[in-house]
Write a protein that holds these residues in place. Structure first.
Motif, PDB file in Angstrom:
ATOM      1  N   UNK A 116       0.846  -1.200   0.000  1.00  0.00           N
ATOM      2  CA  UNK A 116       0.000   0.000   0.000  1.00  0.00           C
ATOM      3  C   UNK A 116       0.878   1.247   0.000  1.00  0.00           C
ATOM      4  N   UNK A 117       1.920   1.246   0.816  1.00  0.00           N
ATOM      5  CA  UNK A 117       2.796   2.414   0.890  1.00  0.00           C
ATOM      6  C   UNK A 117       3.485   2.687  -0.438  1.00  0.00           C
ATOM      7  N   UNK A 118       3.915   1.639  -1.128  1.00  0.00           N
ATOM      8  CA  UNK A 118       4.540   1.817  -2.435  1.00  0.00           C
ATOM      9  C   UNK A 118       3.527   2.398  -3.424  1.00  0.00           C
ATOM     10  N   UNK A 119       2.313   1.841  -3.434  1.00  0.00           N
ATOM     11  CA  UNK A 119       1.275   2.348  -4.343  1.00  0.00           C
ATOM     12  C   UNK A 119       0.911   3.794  -3.997  1.00  0.00           C
ATOM     13  N   UNK A 120       0.824   4.125  -2.705  1.00  0.00           N
ATOM     14  CA  UNK A 120       0.538   5.500  -2.290  1.00  0.00           C
ATOM     15  C   UNK A 120       1.613   6.456  -2.800  1.00  0.00           C
ATOM     16  N   UNK A 121       2.858   6.035  -2.645  1.00  0.00           N
ATOM     17  CA  UNK A 121       3.965   6.886  -3.085  1.00  0.00           C
ATOM     18  C   UNK A 121       3.906   7.107  -4.596  1.00  0.00           C
ATOM     19  N   UNK A 122       3.662   6.048  -5.348  1.00  0.00           N
ATOM     20  CA  UNK A 122       3.568   6.185  -6.803  1.00  0.00           C
ATOM     21  C   UNK A 122       2.423   7.109  -7.193  1.00  0.00           C
ATOM     22  N   UNK A 123       1.288   6.962  -6.523  1.00  0.00           N
ATOM     23  CA  UNK A 123       0.114   7.789  -6.827  1.00  0.00           C
ATOM     24  C   UNK A 123       0.363   9.251  -6.465  1.00  0.00           C
ATOM     25  N   UNK A 124       1.113   9.497  -5.401  1.00  0.00           N
ATOM     26  CA  UNK A 124       1.360  10.883  -4.990  1.00  0.00           C
ATOM     27  C   UNK A 124       2.378  11.566  -5.897  1.00  0.00           C
ATOM     28  N   UNK A 125       3.252  10.784  -6.523  1.00  0.00           N
ATOM     29  CA  UNK A 125       4.288  11.356  -7.387  1.00  0.00           C
ATOM     30  C   UNK A 125       3.844  11.546  -8.832  1.00  0.00           C
ATOM     31  N   UNK A 126       2.834  10.811  -9.242  1.00  0.00           N
ATOM     32  CA  UNK A 126       2.419  10.842 -10.645  1.00  0.00           C
ATOM     33  C   UNK A 126       0.896  10.940 -10.733  1.00  0.00           C
ATOM     34  N   UNK A 127       0.389  12.105 -11.159  1.00  0.00           N
ATOM     35  CA  UNK A 127      -1.069  12.276 -11.255  1.00  0.00           C
ATOM     36  C   UNK A 127      -1.733  11.250 -12.182  1.00  0.00           C
ATOM     37  N   UNK A 128      -1.023  10.788 -13.207  1.00  0.00           N
ATOM     38  CA  UNK A 128      -1.605   9.786 -14.114  1.00  0.00           C
ATOM     39  C   UNK A 128      -1.775   8.450 -13.404  1.00  0.00           C
ATOM     40  N   UNK A 129      -0.811   8.081 -12.576  1.00  0.00           N
ATOM     41  CA  UNK A 129      -0.929   6.843 -11.797  1.00  0.00           C
ATOM     42  C   UNK A 129      -2.119   6.951 -10.856  1.00  0.00           C
ATOM     43  N   UNK A 130      -2.241   8.094 -10.193  1.00  0.00           N
ATOM     44  CA  UNK A 130      -3.369   8.321  -9.274  1.00  0.00           C
ATOM     45  C   UNK A 130      -4.697   8.171 -10.009  1.00  0.00           C
TER      46      UNK A 130
END
Length: 142
Positions: free
Chosen positions: A96-110
């Motif tokens: 979850x933490x890895x996915x959260x970090x990716x989502x916070x760094x890249x609006x497209x991932x979010x």
């Protein structure tokens, strides 16, 4: 990866997006994984289909392969968390933490993760594990 596998993947994905039942698409994605066993996206897709059809043990194996092949694939991480929750496995926080970090760094991932979560609710409206994941990733429902 051969053009045939690429075409098969794209065709299967289009069929899924058009609303085809997850059950009927599982053999398509199993074949893709058999033909191209190092294709993380195919394993991630297969895991998602297994989750939608209440086959958490198979989803867990497929999601683990997807993450092993591409640790930077946020949807693979989400699928792994869902499968872990469904099977009662421990250790979801790291993913979850890895996915959260990716989502916070890249609006497209979010955006992609939010769309996939909504798709999950559209196909399986009472999905309790998905509700937890949504809350962990984005706070209360947005």
């Amino acid at each position: 990866m051969t053009d045939t596998v690429t075409n098969l993947f794209e065709s299967g994905f289009e069929r899924y997006q058009a609303g085809e039942d997850a059950e009927s698409l599982i053999p398509v994605f199993q074949e893709i994984c058999d033909r191209s066993p190092k294709m993380s996206a195919a394993w991630s897709s297969l895991a998602w289909l297994y989750l939608l059809t209440e086959r958490a043990d198979l989803a867990l194996k497929a999601a683990q392969k997807a993450v092993k092949l591409d640790a930077n694939a946020p949807q693979a991480r989400v699928n792994l968390v869902l499968a872990m929750l469904e099977t009662g496995k421990k250790g979801v926080r790291e993913h979850i933490e890895v996915a959260q970090q990716m989502a916070s760094l890249d609006p497209q991932v979010r955006s992609d993760l939010q769309e996939n979560i909504q798709d999950g609710f559209n196909r399986k409206s009472d999905w309790k594990s998905l509700k937890k994941v949504e809350k962990w990733l984005f706070g209360e429902s947005e």
